[in-house]
Design a protein around this motif. Sequence first.
Motif, short mmCIF file in Angstrom:
data_model
loop_
_atom_site.label_atom_id
_atom_site.label_comp_id
_atom_site.label_asym_id
_atom_site.label_seq_id
_atom_site.Cartn_x
_atom_site.Cartn_y
_atom_site.Cartn_z
N ASN A 118 15.58 -14.14 12.72
CA ASN A 118 15.05 -14.61 11.43
C ASN A 118 16.07 -14.43 10.31
O ASN A 118 16.17 -15.25 9.40
CB ASN A 118 13.77 -13.85 11.09
CG ASN A 118 12.60 -14.26 11.98
OD1 ASN A 118 12.66 -15.29 12.65
ND2 ASN A 118 11.55 -13.47 11.98
N GLN A 119 16.85 -13.35 10.38
CA GLN A 119 17.89 -13.12 9.37
C GLN A 119 19.01 -14.16 9.47
O GLN A 119 19.49 -14.68 8.45
CB GLN A 119 18.45 -11.69 9.53
CG GLN A 119 17.44 -10.61 9.17
CD GLN A 119 17.90 -9.23 9.64
OE1 GLN A 119 18.75 -9.10 10.52
NE2 GLN A 119 17.31 -8.20 9.04
N LEU A 123 22.94 -10.12 4.29
CA LEU A 123 22.74 -10.82 5.56
C LEU A 123 24.06 -11.01 6.31
O LEU A 123 24.09 -10.99 7.54
CB LEU A 123 22.07 -12.17 5.31
CG LEU A 123 20.59 -12.12 4.90
CD1 LEU A 123 20.06 -13.52 4.66
CD2 LEU A 123 19.75 -11.42 5.96
N VAL A 160 13.80 -14.32 4.16
CA VAL A 160 13.76 -14.00 5.59
C VAL A 160 12.31 -13.92 6.04
O VAL A 160 11.51 -13.20 5.45
CB VAL A 160 14.46 -12.66 5.88
CG1 VAL A 160 14.39 -12.32 7.37
CG2 VAL A 160 15.91 -12.70 5.41
N THR A 207 7.47 -13.50 3.97
CA THR A 207 8.92 -13.52 3.75
C THR A 207 9.35 -12.36 2.87
O THR A 207 8.55 -11.79 2.12
CB THR A 207 9.36 -14.83 3.05
OG1 THR A 207 8.68 -14.94 1.79
CG2 THR A 207 9.05 -16.04 3.91
N VAL A 246 16.33 -11.43 0.39
CA VAL A 246 17.52 -10.67 0.76
C VAL A 246 18.73 -11.41 0.23
O VAL A 246 18.75 -12.64 0.17
CB VAL A 246 17.64 -10.52 2.30
CG1 VAL A 246 18.81 -9.61 2.66
CG2 VAL A 246 16.36 -9.98 2.90
N LYS A 302 24.78 -8.19 8.61
CA LYS A 302 23.90 -7.97 9.76
C LYS A 302 24.60 -8.12 11.11
O LYS A 302 24.39 -7.31 12.01
CB LYS A 302 22.67 -8.89 9.69
CG LYS A 302 21.76 -8.62 8.50
CD LYS A 302 21.20 -7.20 8.54
CE LYS A 302 20.33 -6.92 7.32
NZ LYS A 302 19.81 -5.54 7.32
N TYR A 311 16.31 -10.06 13.80
CA TYR A 311 17.70 -10.46 13.65
C TYR A 311 17.84 -11.99 13.63
O TYR A 311 18.58 -12.56 12.81
CB TYR A 311 18.52 -9.86 14.78
CG TYR A 311 20.00 -10.17 14.75
CD1 TYR A 311 20.75 -10.03 13.57
CD2 TYR A 311 20.67 -10.60 15.89
CE1 TYR A 311 22.10 -10.31 13.55
CE2 TYR A 311 22.02 -10.88 15.87
CZ TYR A 311 22.74 -10.74 14.70
OH TYR A 311 24.09 -11.02 14.67
N ALA A 322 17.80 -17.41 8.14
CA ALA A 322 17.78 -17.43 6.68
C ALA A 322 19.17 -17.77 6.12
O ALA A 322 19.29 -18.44 5.08
CB ALA A 322 17.31 -16.09 6.14
#
Length: 827
Positions: free
Chosen positions: A69-70, A196, A178, A188, A191, A199, A67, A73
């Motif tokens: 990392n998302q 995102l 991501v 990676t 996305v 999320k 999460y 991004a």
Amino acid sequence: MEEEVLCYLDKVLENEDVFECGDLESPRTPGCMLMTPVHRQFRGDIEKGLEMKKLVLSGFLASEEIYINQLEALLLPMRPLKATATTSQPVLTIQQVETIFYKIQDIFEIHKEFYDALLPHIQQWDEKVAVGHLFKKLASQLGVYKAFVDNYKTAVETAEKCSQANTQFQKISENLKVKGPKDSKDCTTNVTMEALLYKPIDRVTRSTLVLHDLLKHTPKDHPDFPLLQDALRISQNFLSSINEEIDPRRTAITTPKGEARQLVKDGFLVEMSEGSRKLRHIFLFTDLLLCAKMKKTSAGRQQQYECKWYIPLADLTFQLLDDSDVCPHIQVLPEHEIEEIKIKISVIKSDIQKEKKALKGQSRNVERLRKKMNEQESWLLLHSPTIPFRIHNKHGKSYLFLLSSDYERSEWRESIQKLQKKDLQTCQLSSVELQVLTSSCCKLRTVHNIPVTSNKDDEETSGLYGFLHVIVHSAKGFKESANLYCTLEVDSYGYFVSKAKTRVFRDTTEPQWNEEFEIELEGSQCLRILCYEKCYDKTKLNKDDNEIVDIIMGKGQVQLDPQTVQSKNWHVDVIEMNGIKVEFSMKFTSRDLSLKRTPSKKQSGVFGVKISIVTKRERSKVPYIVRQCIEEVEKRGIDEVGIYRISGVATDIQALKAAFDTNSKDILVMLSDMDINAIAGTLKLYFRELPEPLLTDRLYPAFMEGIALSDPAAKENCMMHLLRSLPDPNLITFLSLLEHLKRVADKEPINKMSLHNLGTVFGPTLLRPSESEVTKGHITLASDIWSHDVMAQVSVTWVQVLLYYLQHPPISFAELKRNTLYFSTDV
């Protein structure tokens, strides 16, 4: 073990529904996580409970890393976009950047701090360690999510408008990278920004779900327990306050008229797409029809749908009878291939039961067999439907589904037409709206699994195997006189099959059919009755199936309750359908009772009497009943679709049986007037009621062994020698029937009856041994020969024997007797 438990917990967490969860102190509140077998397994031991607590925390920590990392991004393009906003060539304005990325930085910092604090506790695990304060702090910061949720719709719409207006931003928003977990091989993944931005909405429920599990595996005297309780109460109160914003079941998306869009109906249908069959999940909403495909996800992950297409109901039309469009050719598999798959499934079911009995269900082989059965049943579900259901978008695009029953086609058509009576407006969903709607399908759906046995619990009923006797008496409630008839359907291997059809009762409002049918059941749980008005107007030709379209006046179904139908007496019932009432009776006969051969003591008549006695009395080579039925079928039934497979009316069959038994002078008149399916049924009944099979009890074991020979020459010698070993009346009758069935199969393009189909119908009838021989031990068979699974396996061999002779070049009685081959029947 740890990995398996984590996968299980992950699946539970992803699928659990917290939106309707009640107070923590009320464990029976609908929607709360129930105690599962896995939970019960660990609950009894505190140490194991604390170990489970560690596993729950480890799983959540891993998902937190993903999460973060998302979120990172998302933040990566935010900074340069904000920096360029004040230059002479901005990609976005400051206001647009702040709207799209609203509160993302704050959410990132909250979770990064939480992750960094929790990580060392997991790495250096101690049973006494307290982490409740971290979850309580995380819960207390949920207010930032309220601000994010309030802005979410505006953020997504702004991002979409900016993408349309600026190609540079479009490229950025479609290819955000991501990072994978630290120990992941994949560096990676690409996305979209839309995905995102969703999320945080998805994530806002995750900590609440984890808190449920942590409490279950935390002793009440542990210092964490009250802190986790506080965190859960805060989280639940927060979720309750924003349910309307984040629960797609309650809001989904509003229709163009501002009304709430609701799911009306959903189910699995087979779509003809690019010349091949595809299993789709169809969702009918109040204003549109959406076709979705289940996306492949990794083990334990939440199921997701991918939208293939949608049609606003305002734009949807059905295939018109005079439509000039030509329906693409629908490839229909030979029926014998369908039957072969059914037999394979029955064999696998039998193997599963044997494995369970031997190893109490602990064998890995059980799971392997279940997987194999799922593959076979799914294949059957995909390839068995043949009834076309075409829908059009008035702008030119059309879609074709294949259904197994007219019942489903009528249901879908009626549901759509009912909605179309409202004042509908056409609509066009944005990509975001479509994504949200498709995501909501997992929660909204009423049909969760494809209808195959492998998706059912072992405790669920396996249905009835045997023969259902149904008398369709009469119908009332028609407003105008019409030409009326009924069809009967039962479920079989996940789909419905039409089994019988009454005669057409002409120009009446109260048809009196009083017709009895014998319907074979293959694990069936439901009987359907459909009432039609017969259409004789040949101008109304359906181009989809080249048949005149009859109108469904009503339809209904009843559950086949074993306790009700297995009584010896007839069970009378009424089905109500659209104001029409159809009265019928039914009773059930198990397969073993219906197909048993019991020696007859009578010497008069023809049914149940040895064939040698009948031919000697008649001074004939082939019994009169066999000759007359074959002649009548070839005269006017050889082109009949499903001849020998479609059930005849039982009362007509019994009338013919009585006439042949008494050698009535009216037999020829009766035959010329009788429905051809009743005549075909009478011939099958004659062979079924012989006191021993036509191919005899004595030679039965040799036939079973001979067909199993691998060497073609040895098999040929053996199978021909066995024919020569038959008594002359049996042999001549068998050869007469053989040539007749070959002539029927020659008309397969018209009657749809292949050699294999005919072998399937007649194989058990001609080869099944008499019960007395099995009981005496003269024929070695499994002790549970009458069980449906074992029967299915033995039936395969019976069909193979008859099919061998059906596929053989013409066999002459005289030539067979002339040839002498030194080959023993002791194979």
